[in-house]
Design a protein around this motif. Structure first.
Motif, short mmCIF file in Angstrom:
data_model
loop_
_atom_site.label_atom_id
_atom_site.label_comp_id
_atom_site.label_asym_id
_atom_site.label_seq_id
_atom_site.Cartn_x
_atom_site.Cartn_y
_atom_site.Cartn_z
N PHE A 188 52.06 -78.57 -11.33
CA PHE A 188 52.24 -77.47 -10.38
C PHE A 188 51.15 -76.40 -10.52
CE2 PHE A 188 56.62 -79.02 -11.36
CZ PHE A 188 56.81 -79.69 -10.17
N GLU A 189 50.24 -76.59 -11.48
CA GLU A 189 49.13 -75.66 -11.66
C GLU A 189 47.87 -76.24 -11.01
OE1 GLU A 189 50.09 -72.92 -13.16
OE2 GLU A 189 52.01 -73.77 -13.81
N HIS A 190 46.94 -75.38 -10.66
CA HIS A 190 45.67 -75.83 -10.09
C HIS A 190 44.79 -76.37 -11.22
CE1 HIS A 190 41.88 -75.84 -7.88
NE2 HIS A 190 42.60 -75.70 -6.77
N ARG A 195 41.64 -76.07 -16.43
CA ARG A 195 40.33 -76.24 -17.06
C ARG A 195 39.87 -74.94 -17.72
NH1 ARG A 195 37.93 -77.92 -12.94
NH2 ARG A 195 37.92 -80.15 -13.39
N LEU A 196 40.02 -73.83 -17.05
CA LEU A 196 39.62 -72.54 -17.62
C LEU A 196 40.40 -72.23 -18.89
CD1 LEU A 196 39.26 -70.35 -14.39
CD2 LEU A 196 37.42 -71.07 -15.94
N MET A 197 41.67 -72.63 -18.95
CA MET A 197 42.48 -72.37 -20.13
C MET A 197 42.04 -73.22 -21.31
SD MET A 197 46.62 -72.77 -20.61
CE MET A 197 46.61 -74.57 -20.37
N LEU A 198 41.66 -74.47 -21.06
CA LEU A 198 41.40 -75.41 -22.15
C LEU A 198 39.94 -75.46 -22.59
CD1 LEU A 198 43.57 -78.45 -20.96
CD2 LEU A 198 44.22 -76.58 -22.50
N GLU A 199 39.00 -75.12 -21.72
CA GLU A 199 37.58 -75.29 -22.04
C GLU A 199 37.14 -74.56 -23.30
OE1 GLU A 199 35.30 -74.42 -18.54
OE2 GLU A 199 35.08 -76.56 -18.05
N HIS A 221 35.54 -82.11 -24.18
CA HIS A 221 36.70 -82.43 -24.99
C HIS A 221 37.97 -82.61 -24.16
CE1 HIS A 221 36.72 -78.13 -24.28
NE2 HIS A 221 37.97 -78.05 -24.66
N ILE A 222 37.81 -82.67 -22.83
CA ILE A 222 38.96 -82.82 -21.93
C ILE A 222 38.82 -84.12 -21.15
CG2 ILE A 222 40.35 -81.78 -20.12
CD1 ILE A 222 39.01 -79.08 -20.79
N SER A 223 39.85 -84.94 -21.20
CA SER A 223 39.92 -86.18 -20.42
C SER A 223 40.85 -85.96 -19.25
CB SER A 223 40.44 -87.32 -21.31
OG SER A 223 40.76 -88.45 -20.54
N LEU A 288 55.10 -70.50 -22.47
CA LEU A 288 53.84 -70.04 -21.89
C LEU A 288 54.15 -69.64 -20.46
CD1 LEU A 288 50.62 -70.08 -22.30
CD2 LEU A 288 50.71 -72.33 -21.22
N PHE A 289 54.16 -68.33 -20.18
CA PHE A 289 54.56 -67.89 -18.85
C PHE A 289 53.36 -67.63 -17.94
CE2 PHE A 289 58.39 -67.25 -21.29
CZ PHE A 289 59.35 -67.74 -20.43
N GLN A 290 52.16 -67.70 -18.50
CA GLN A 290 50.95 -67.75 -17.70
C GLN A 290 49.92 -68.55 -18.50
OE1 GLN A 290 49.76 -63.69 -17.10
NE2 GLN A 290 49.01 -63.42 -19.17
N LEU A 291 48.96 -69.13 -17.82
CA LEU A 291 47.97 -69.96 -18.50
C LEU A 291 47.09 -69.07 -19.37
CD1 LEU A 291 47.00 -72.46 -15.67
CD2 LEU A 291 48.75 -72.69 -17.43
N ASP A 292 47.23 -69.22 -20.69
CA ASP A 292 46.61 -68.29 -21.63
C ASP A 292 46.01 -69.07 -22.79
OD1 ASP A 292 46.37 -66.47 -23.94
OD2 ASP A 292 47.37 -65.00 -22.67
N THR A 293 44.70 -69.00 -22.93
CA THR A 293 44.00 -69.73 -23.98
C THR A 293 44.46 -69.32 -25.37
OG1 THR A 293 42.05 -69.98 -22.58
CG2 THR A 293 41.73 -70.29 -24.94
N ASP A 294 44.67 -68.03 -25.58
CA ASP A 294 45.06 -67.54 -26.91
C ASP A 294 46.41 -68.09 -27.34
OD1 ASP A 294 42.74 -66.08 -27.10
OD2 ASP A 294 43.64 -64.23 -26.34
N ILE A 295 47.35 -68.19 -26.41
CA ILE A 295 48.67 -68.73 -26.76
C ILE A 295 48.56 -70.21 -27.10
CG2 ILE A 295 50.97 -69.25 -25.86
CD1 ILE A 295 50.81 -66.67 -24.24
N VAL A 296 47.75 -70.95 -26.35
CA VAL A 296 47.55 -72.36 -26.66
C VAL A 296 46.93 -72.52 -28.05
CG1 VAL A 296 46.36 -74.48 -26.01
CG2 VAL A 296 47.32 -72.99 -24.24
N GLU A 297 45.91 -71.71 -28.35
CA GLU A 297 45.25 -71.79 -29.65
C GLU A 297 46.23 -71.52 -30.79
OE1 GLU A 297 41.02 -70.35 -31.54
OE2 GLU A 297 42.07 -68.97 -30.20
#
Length: 355
Positions: A188-190, A195-199, A221-223, A288-297
């Motif tokens: 449901f995400e674009h 990509r911006l979150m994971l790069e 590093h993304i497939s 995760l309530f918004q796409l956030d690189t820091d939370i993923v890390e």
């Protein structure tokens, strides 16, 4: 016994649950089952061989944009006139029972004709006293009228002393998964937002599946991968964690396999918000309530989940259906929950919460 089986097609979770049931029914010679799907375009279904000559309808669906339900687009996309025409034209003659997984065309056709019907769905559990988030009058009306049936048998990660059964999960846990990547499924995400979150997280390999991807390709590093049941299950088995929206079935599979979860619920979707609430109460996910690189890390360093052993064989459920007393849910529920095995930490959490 001839069964009509209606399945909501907007999400792959409903279809995944139906696949397990279809495979079990196929082993029996005392049932004939006809599957009906609605909620997505006919050409968007994939890996459907197990269902035989299934039927599809437009049904009713919802439209999302950047991780939330787009109410205006949803209203424009649905065609109530066509829906009611499909209901009126649907002939349920000759069927003994409707099994319904939140599919509205078959539910209303059965209701009009007086065909015995039962919901076996995650949505059905929300008609009972279970943890809920964002529960309002609109959600109550949807649960009551979207796909009405005579009996509601919920499916959830805990019974909450209600007519609820555990999920069936087909996959066995591997003895030595590679744990080489994180599996990402955020349909449901674009894609660009994902990509911006994971790069920036270049030290971690990510395997992403998304319905808008048409062919496999690698980007550092993304497939990136198009929908594929076999490919997805392989990567689920070998991942060290799952980042997903708040759908029920994928979370169930991940819990069964002991994969840690980072869940981003679809905003405006009552079921997904409630799923995150329940998982959080059970200590089984990060949110995760918004796409956030820091939370993923931060989540990447979290420990693994304890695996939950869910039933794999729905034969008990199928035998119960054949007996015909759909109101005697207690016998079925007790027998199926005896097959569930929680980890020690999860048991302690359930006792602490007094649920």
């Amino acid at each position: 016994m001839r069964i009509l089986y209606g399945v909501q097609g907007t999400g792959n979770g409903h279809i995944a649950r139906a696949r397990i049931m279809a495979a079990a029914f196929a082993q029996r010679d005392d049932f004939t089952v006809d599957f009906v799907f609605s909620g997505r375009d006919e050409d968007k279904y994939f890996d459907m061989e197990v269902f035989g000559p299934y039927r599809t309808f437009r049904g009713l669906t919802f439209i999302t944009s950047h991780g939330q339900v787009d109410r205006i687009a949803t209203l424009k996309a649905n065609r109530p006139g066509q829906f009611w025409q499909d209901v009126r034209n649907f002939d349920v003659t000759g069927y003994d029972l409707l099994i319904n997984d939140f599919e509205p065309v078959t539910a209303w056709a059965a209701k009009r004709a007086g065909l015995p019907s039962i919901s076996i769905s995650h949505q059905a559990c929300f008609t009972y006293t279970v943890p809920k988030a964002g529960d309002g009058i609109i959600n109550k009306l949807i649960l009551k009228y979207f796909a009405p049936t005579q009996v509601q048998l919920g499916v959830h990660w805990f019974h909450f002393n209600q007519p609820i059964v555990p999920p069936f999960v087909a996959d066995e846990r591997l003895a030595s998964p590679s744990k080489s990547h994180v599996l990402v499924y955020l349909p449901f995400e674009h894609v660009d937002d994902i990509r911006l979150m994971l790069e920036p997280l270049t030290d971690q390999q990510f395997v992403c599946y998304h319905p808008s991807i048409k062919g496999h390709y690698e980007s550092g590093h993304i497939s990136w991968n198009p929908p594929s049941k076999a490919g997805f299950q392989h990567h689920l088995q070998h991942c060290n964690g799952v980042i997903a929206n708040g759908g029920f079935e994928l979370s169930s599979e991940a819990l069964h396999l002991g994969k840690k979860l980072l869940i981003k619920p679809l905003h405006g979707q009552f079921e997904q918000l409630s799923n995150v609430l329940t998982l959080d109460k059970m200590g089984l996910c990060h949110s995760l309530f918004q796409l956030d690189t820091d939370i993923v890390e931060e989540w990447l360093d979290a420990p693994e989940n304890e695996a939950i052993q869910f039933p794999q064989d729905p034969s008990l459920l199928i035998n119960w259906l054949k007996q015909g007393d759909l109101n005697d849910t207690r016998t079925l529920c007790d027998a199926l929950w005896e097959q569930v095995e929680y980890g020690d930490k999860t048991k302690e959490r359930l006792l602490t919460l007094a649920i």
